[in-house]
Design an enzyme around this catalytic site. Structure first.
Site, mmCIF file in Angstrom:
data_model
loop_
_atom_site.group_PDB
_atom_site.id
_atom_site.type_symbol
_atom_site.label_atom_id
_atom_site.label_comp_id
_atom_site.label_asym_id
_atom_site.label_seq_id
_atom_site.Cartn_x
_atom_site.Cartn_y
_atom_site.Cartn_z
ATOM 1 N N GLN A 78 0.839 -1.194 0.000
ATOM 2 C CA GLN A 78 0.000 0.000 0.000
ATOM 3 C C GLN A 78 0.876 1.247 0.000
ATOM 4 O O GLN A 78 1.247 1.759 1.043
ATOM 5 C CB GLN A 78 -0.955 0.005 1.196
ATOM 6 C CG GLN A 78 -1.967 1.118 1.088
ATOM 7 C CD GLN A 78 -3.091 0.974 2.080
ATOM 8 O OE1 GLN A 78 -3.226 -0.016 2.781
ATOM 9 N NE2 GLN A 78 -3.910 1.993 2.135
ATOM 10 N N PHE A 79 1.180 1.741 -1.201
ATOM 11 C CA PHE A 79 2.057 2.904 -1.326
ATOM 12 C C PHE A 79 1.452 4.144 -0.690
ATOM 13 O O PHE A 79 2.175 5.063 -0.299
ATOM 14 C CB PHE A 79 2.412 3.172 -2.795
ATOM 15 C CG PHE A 79 1.328 3.852 -3.587
ATOM 16 C CD1 PHE A 79 1.335 5.231 -3.728
ATOM 17 C CD2 PHE A 79 0.318 3.118 -4.188
ATOM 18 C CE1 PHE A 79 0.339 5.868 -4.457
ATOM 19 C CE2 PHE A 79 -0.672 3.740 -4.916
ATOM 20 C CZ PHE A 79 -0.669 5.124 -5.052
ATOM 21 N N THR A 80 0.135 4.182 -0.520
ATOM 22 C CA THR A 80 -0.503 5.369 0.055
ATOM 23 C C THR A 80 -0.115 5.585 1.515
ATOM 24 O O THR A 80 -0.308 6.680 2.042
ATOM 25 C CB THR A 80 -2.041 5.312 -0.081
ATOM 26 O OG1 THR A 80 -2.521 4.153 0.603
ATOM 27 C CG2 THR A 80 -2.455 5.269 -1.542
#
Length: 150
Positions: A78-80
């Site tokens: 989850q790059f966010t």
């Protein structure tokens, strides 16, 4: 590396309506990787994850680890989690590692975790649009960041 660990009764990840991975009791881990992260960060997180004592013992006290209870783990990239929101209202993703770094480090984290557990961990699919479902047990949710080792 930054993770969000959620103690779950169950969790799953689906891609295009098809379940890729599903687990029973254990952890759902959301994993964010930044450009400065290394395998040392992955190793530190794995040690913390498998040693974390957030499962109840016979007296109802959080005193048991994922290893003690034989729980499962599902890891979703989850790059966010690497969002910068300091300026304005639109998050910046500049801290998130590029694919060339993050994909191998994500895979290595999952491999190290699997080796520590002695069984496979469930995964999502890096870069895919995923539907993550979970039943949070507790709720128990813990954040860890290798750049802020509290």
């Amino acid at each position: 590396m930054r993770i969000v660990i959620q103690r779950v009764s169950s969790a799953s990840v689906a891609i295009d309506g098809h379940t890729k991975s599903a687990i029973g009791p254990g952890y759902l881990i959301l994993l964010g990787i930044e450009a400065a992260d290394t395998e040392d960060d992955a190793q530190w997180l794995v040690r913390k994850v498998v040693g974390l004592r957030v499962f109840d013992d016979a007296e109802g006290v959080m005193n048991r680890s994922i290893m003690d209870v034989g729980g499962d783990i599902l890891v979703v990239s989850q790059f966010t989690l690497m969002a910068s929101y300091k300026k304005g209202n639109r998050p910046s993703w500049l801290k998130a590692a590029p694919h060339a770094l993050s994909i191998p480090l994500y895979r290595r984290f999952c491999q190290l975790l699997s080796e520590a557990l002695g069984k496979p961990v469930g995964t999502g699919e890096f870069g895919a649009m995923m539907e993550v479902a979970l039943v949070n047990d507790g709720p128990v949710t813990i954040c860890m960041d290798t750049k802020n080792k509290e």
